[in-house]
Design an enzyme around this catalytic site. Structure first.
Site, PDB file in Angstrom:
ATOM      1  N   ASP A 106       0.828  -1.211   0.000  1.00  7.47           N
ATOM      2  CA  ASP A 106       0.000   0.000   0.000  1.00  7.47           C
ATOM      3  C   ASP A 106       0.866   1.265   0.000  1.00  7.47           C
ATOM      4  O   ASP A 106       1.822   1.353   0.770  1.00  7.47           O
ATOM      5  CB  ASP A 106      -0.878   0.041   1.258  1.00  7.47           C
ATOM      6  CG  ASP A 106      -1.797  -1.155   1.391  1.00  7.47           C
ATOM      7  OD1 ASP A 106      -1.402  -2.265   1.034  1.00  7.47           O
ATOM      8  OD2 ASP A 106      -2.926  -0.961   1.878  1.00  7.47           O
TER       9      ASP A 106
ATOM     10  N   HIS B 138      -1.053   4.520  -0.666  1.00  8.57           N
ATOM     11  CA  HIS B 138      -2.126   5.361  -0.127  1.00  8.57           C
ATOM     12  C   HIS B 138      -1.837   6.851  -0.235  1.00  8.57           C
ATOM     13  O   HIS B 138      -1.928   7.597   0.738  1.00  8.57           O
ATOM     14  CB  HIS B 138      -2.442   4.987   1.322  1.00  8.57           C
ATOM     15  CG  HIS B 138      -3.377   3.824   1.438  1.00  8.57           C
ATOM     16  ND1 HIS B 138      -4.605   3.815   0.821  1.00  8.57           N
ATOM     17  CD2 HIS B 138      -3.260   2.632   2.072  1.00  8.57           C
ATOM     18  CE1 HIS B 138      -5.204   2.651   1.073  1.00  8.57           C
ATOM     19  NE2 HIS B 138      -4.411   1.924   1.823  1.00  8.57           N
TER      20      HIS B 138
ATOM     21  N   ASP C  18      -3.758  -0.489  -3.602  1.00 11.31           N
ATOM     22  CA  ASP C  18      -3.981   0.625  -2.663  1.00 11.31           C
ATOM     23  C   ASP C  18      -2.973   1.752  -2.897  1.00 11.31           C
ATOM     24  O   ASP C  18      -2.272   2.203  -1.990  1.00 11.31           O
ATOM     25  CB  ASP C  18      -3.959   0.160  -1.207  1.00 11.31           C
ATOM     26  CG  ASP C  18      -5.280  -0.474  -0.782  1.00 11.31           C
ATOM     27  OD1 ASP C  18      -5.515  -0.612   0.442  1.00 11.31           O
ATOM     28  OD2 ASP C  18      -6.085  -0.825  -1.656  1.00 11.31           O
TER      29      ASP C  18
ATOM     30  N   ASP D 239      -6.156   7.095  -2.060  1.00  9.98           N
ATOM     31  CA  ASP D 239      -6.979   7.240  -0.851  1.00  9.98           C
ATOM     32  C   ASP D 239      -6.143   7.421   0.415  1.00  9.98           C
ATOM     33  O   ASP D 239      -4.994   6.977   0.470  1.00  9.98           O
ATOM     34  CB  ASP D 239      -7.933   6.045  -0.642  1.00  9.98           C
ATOM     35  CG  ASP D 239      -9.176   6.137  -1.517  1.00  9.98           C
ATOM     36  OD1 ASP D 239      -9.868   5.108  -1.656  1.00  9.98           O
ATOM     37  OD2 ASP D 239      -9.444   7.217  -2.093  1.00  9.98           O
ATOM     38  N   ARG D 240      -6.757   8.088   1.383  1.00  9.94           N
ATOM     39  CA  ARG D 240      -6.104   8.404   2.665  1.00  9.94           C
ATOM     40  C   ARG D 240      -5.092   9.528   2.510  1.00  9.94           C
ATOM     41  O   ARG D 240      -5.361  10.654   2.921  1.00  9.94           O
ATOM     42  CB  ARG D 240      -5.405   7.169   3.265  1.00  9.94           C
ATOM     43  CG  ARG D 240      -6.341   6.030   3.594  1.00  9.94           C
ATOM     44  CD  ARG D 240      -6.982   6.224   4.947  1.00  9.94           C
ATOM     45  NE  ARG D 240      -7.684   4.994   5.354  1.00  9.94           N
ATOM     46  CZ  ARG D 240      -8.577   4.958   6.322  1.00  9.94           C
ATOM     47  NH1 ARG D 240      -8.855   6.052   6.967  1.00  9.94           N
ATOM     48  NH2 ARG D 240      -9.178   3.840   6.639  1.00  9.94           N
TER      49      ARG D 240
ATOM     50  N   ASN E 291      -8.271  -2.925  -2.923  1.00 10.57           N
ATOM     51  CA  ASN E 291      -9.678  -2.599  -2.663  1.00 10.57           C
ATOM     52  C   ASN E 291      -9.932  -1.094  -2.704  1.00 10.57           C
ATOM     53  O   ASN E 291     -11.077  -0.648  -2.751  1.00 10.57           O
ATOM     54  CB  ASN E 291     -10.121  -3.186  -1.313  1.00 10.57           C
ATOM     55  CG  ASN E 291      -9.351  -2.605  -0.164  1.00 10.57           C
ATOM     56  OD1 ASN E 291      -8.121  -2.684  -0.123  1.00 10.57           O
ATOM     57  ND2 ASN E 291     -10.043  -1.988   0.763  1.00 10.57           N
ATOM     58  N   HIS E 292      -8.853  -0.300  -2.705  1.00 10.38           N
ATOM     59  CA  HIS E 292      -9.004   1.156  -2.828  1.00 10.38           C
ATOM     60  C   HIS E 292      -8.944   1.639  -4.260  1.00 10.38           C
ATOM     61  O   HIS E 292      -9.046   2.842  -4.501  1.00 10.38           O
ATOM     62  CB  HIS E 292      -7.980   1.900  -1.956  1.00 10.38           C
ATOM     63  CG  HIS E 292      -8.423   2.014  -0.539  1.00 10.38           C
ATOM     64  ND1 HIS E 292      -9.123   3.091  -0.067  1.00 10.38           N
ATOM     65  CD2 HIS E 292      -8.311   1.161   0.491  1.00 10.38           C
ATOM     66  CE1 HIS E 292      -9.406   2.904   1.203  1.00 10.38           C
ATOM     67  NE2 HIS E 292      -8.926   1.744   1.576  1.00 10.38           N
TER      68      HIS E 292
ATOM     69  N   ARG F  16     -14.006  -7.096   8.415  1.00 12.79           N
ATOM     70  CA  ARG F  16     -14.277  -5.983   7.498  1.00 12.79           C
ATOM     71  C   ARG F  16     -15.656  -6.105   6.876  1.00 12.79           C
ATOM     72  O   ARG F  16     -16.117  -5.199   6.198  1.00 12.79           O
ATOM     73  CB  ARG F  16     -13.220  -5.932   6.381  1.00 12.79           C
ATOM     74  CG  ARG F  16     -11.786  -5.719   6.853  1.00 12.79           C
ATOM     75  CD  ARG F  16     -10.888  -5.815   5.656  1.00 12.79           C
ATOM     76  NE  ARG F  16      -9.474  -5.892   5.966  1.00 12.79           N
ATOM     77  CZ  ARG F  16      -8.625  -4.862   5.911  1.00 12.79           C
ATOM     78  NH1 ARG F  16      -9.065  -3.660   5.595  1.00 12.79           N
ATOM     79  NH2 ARG F  16      -7.336  -5.026   6.157  1.00 12.79           N
TER      80      ARG F  16
ATOM     81  N   HIS G 200      -2.457  -4.735   2.168  1.00 14.30           N
ATOM     82  CA  HIS G 200      -3.807  -4.540   2.721  1.00 14.30           C
ATOM     83  C   HIS G 200      -3.880  -4.299   4.221  1.00 14.30           C
ATOM     84  O   HIS G 200      -4.904  -3.823   4.727  1.00 14.30           O
ATOM     85  CB  HIS G 200      -4.657  -5.761   2.338  1.00 14.30           C
ATOM     86  CG  HIS G 200      -6.124  -5.624   2.527  1.00 14.30           C
ATOM     87  ND1 HIS G 200      -6.860  -4.506   2.206  1.00 14.30           N
ATOM     88  CD2 HIS G 200      -7.022  -6.524   3.002  1.00 14.30           C
ATOM     89  CE1 HIS G 200      -8.141  -4.734   2.481  1.00 14.30           C
ATOM     90  NE2 HIS G 200      -8.265  -5.934   2.963  1.00 14.30           N
TER      91      HIS G 200
HETATM   92  O1  LIG Z   1      -7.830   2.658   4.082  1.00 13.13           O
HETATM   93  C1  LIG Z   1      -7.296   1.672   4.602  1.00 13.13           C
HETATM   94  O2  LIG Z   1      -6.634   1.706   5.626  1.00 13.13           O
HETATM   95  C2  LIG Z   1      -7.521   0.393   3.966  1.00 13.13           C
HETATM   96  N1  LIG Z   1      -6.626  -0.266   3.256  1.00 13.13           N
HETATM   97  N2  LIG Z   1      -7.204  -1.363   2.821  1.00 13.13           N
HETATM   98  N3  LIG Z   1      -8.481  -1.421   3.272  1.00 13.13           N
HETATM   99  C3  LIG Z   1      -8.712  -0.320   3.990  1.00 13.13           C
HETATM  100  C4  LIG Z   1      -9.995  -0.004   4.572  1.00 13.13           C
HETATM  101  C5  LIG Z   1     -11.052  -0.901   4.382  1.00 13.13           C
HETATM  102  C6  LIG Z   1     -12.307  -0.619   4.908  1.00 13.13           C
HETATM  103  C7  LIG Z   1     -12.513   0.539   5.636  1.00 13.13           C
HETATM  104  C8  LIG Z   1     -11.465   1.423   5.832  1.00 13.13           C
HETATM  105  C9  LIG Z   1     -10.211   1.151   5.298  1.00 13.13           C
HETATM  106 MN   LIG Z   2      -4.716  -0.150   2.300  1.00 10.26          MN
HETATM  107 MN   LIG Z   3      -6.458  -2.654   1.078  1.00 10.30          MN
END
Ligand SMILES: O=C(O)c1nn[nH]c1-c1ccccc1
Ligand SMILES: [Mn+2]
Ligand SMILES: [Mn+2]
Length: 333
Positions: A76, A78, A105, A108-109, A137-138, A234, A261
């Site tokens: 990741d 991010h 990933d 995001d963030r 997943n992001h 999750r 992840h």
């Molecule tokens: O944003 C993250 O930390 C993240 N990285 N992979 N999945 C998540 C995640 C999944 C569900 C809700 C919030 C973050």
């Molecule tokens: Mn992540």
């Molecule tokens: Mn992830």
């Protein structure tokens, strides 16, 4: 895109569609490092060229590393663009002699997601067979709406470019196999035993992840200590034990699973008696977790992993989730 003009005062990098070079990638990184953005025309062209390239890709991509070569696997990122630049300064920029696999990933963030994804796409356009990208997943609409990427693209460029990013994300491979020995995927393994690589190759990746099935499990699952399976905390994917990892490796005559992840204090963690490793490359995650990032170098001859952990570097004063939808921020805190 042909109709788009570049402002006469623009002095940034010029992208040549179909002829992306390492020199362009370097100038793109330097330009973005100064908190400048490249011309909209070039951002569109990079993503459109990425879409065309990814149309020729597949759900599972086989990577070959020569005996004398090595490959670096990152987890990741991010949106932590300045930490990505630090990875390249520690480990070298991508090239035929220095291939990389970024394991999902990317966005995001962190609030420099546009800079991260344009940089990774540009390096892949320059080195299609030596810069590999897997979907996380992001790299999905649902997450991008909540965790900042949609807001960031819309603010820095426009909504139409965001739609093109969504198209590109749907074409990203879901997993890689390195030298027929190491299976690399963002999330993890499955709620069923005896899943074969062929079954994975047949998955239709060009969609938002459905509520269940192989695609969603590859993007969302997590390993757990012990044996067996449990529903994931999750709410999506599955928590899977060492026996599940061993069944998958045995079924497919593989040596090891590398996944991402999940944040780890040292940026990586060896689990399931060494048959599974988590690698996470976003240090001091969300500017607050204090964790290290890590990357893994695998040598082509033995696929033996070498781990490098690293601390975060300073970045301009833009806090994480700056572009997330403020209303949704209140919902999720
Ligand atoms: O944003 C993250 O930390 C993240 N990285 N992979 N999945 C998540 C995640 C999944 C569900 C809700 C919030 C973050
Ligand atoms: Mn992540
Ligand atoms: Mn992830």
């Amino acid at each position: 895109v042909a109709h788009m003009d570049v402002d006469s005062t623009y002095a940034g990098p010029v992208y040549q569609s179909g002829a992306c070079t390492a020199e362009f990638c370097q100038s793109l990184m330097q330009h973005q490092k100064q908190e400048k953005i490249i011309a909209k025309k070039y951002a569109y062209q990079i993503v459109l060229d990425m879409i065309e390239m990814l149309k020729g890709s597949s759900t599972l991509v086989d990577i070959e590393v020569p005996d004398a070569g090595e490959v670096t696997v990152c987890g990741d990122v991010h949106g932590q663009f300045y930490d990505l630049l630090n990875i390249f300064s520690m480990n070298g920029v991508p090239s035929q002699d220095n291939p990389y696999l970024f394991n999902g990933d990317f966005v995001d963030r962190g609030s420099f997601s546009v800079e991260v994804i344009l940089t990774l796409f540009a390096w892949k356009l320059a080195f299609p067979k030596h810069l590999h990208l897997a979907r996380g997943n992001h790299e999905t609409r649902n997450m991008n709406k909540l965790y900042g990427f949609e807001g960031e693209v819309t603010k820095k460029y426009d909504e139409e470019l965001y739609q093109l990013f969504c198209e590109a994300f749907c074409l990203l491979p879901l997993c890689h196999v390195i030298n027929n020995q190491v299976f690399v995927v963002h999330g993890g393994l499955f709620s069923k035993d005896d899943v074969t690589l062929d079954a994975i190759r047949k998955v239709n990746r060009d969609q938002e992840p459905p509520d269940e099935g192989l695609m969603t499990e590859m993007l969302w699952s997590d390993p757990q200590p012990g044996r067996g399976r449990q529903p994931s905390k999750r709410g999506v994917g599955v928590a899977f034990g060492q026996d599940v990892t061993e069944n998958f490796l045995k079924t497919n005559n593989l040596k090891m699973v590398i996944r991402s992840h999940e944040m780890k204090e040292e940026g990586y963690e060896i689990e399931h008696s060494g048959r599974l490793v988590t690698v996470f490359s976003a240090p001091n995650y969300c500017d607050q977790m204090g964790n290290k990032g890590a990357f893994i170098r695998l040598d082509g001859k033995t696929m033996t992993p070498k781990y490098t952990s690293f601390a975060h570097v300073p970045h301009p004063n833009v806090r994480p989730m700056q572009y997330a939808n403020p209303m949704l921020g209140q919902l999720f805190g």
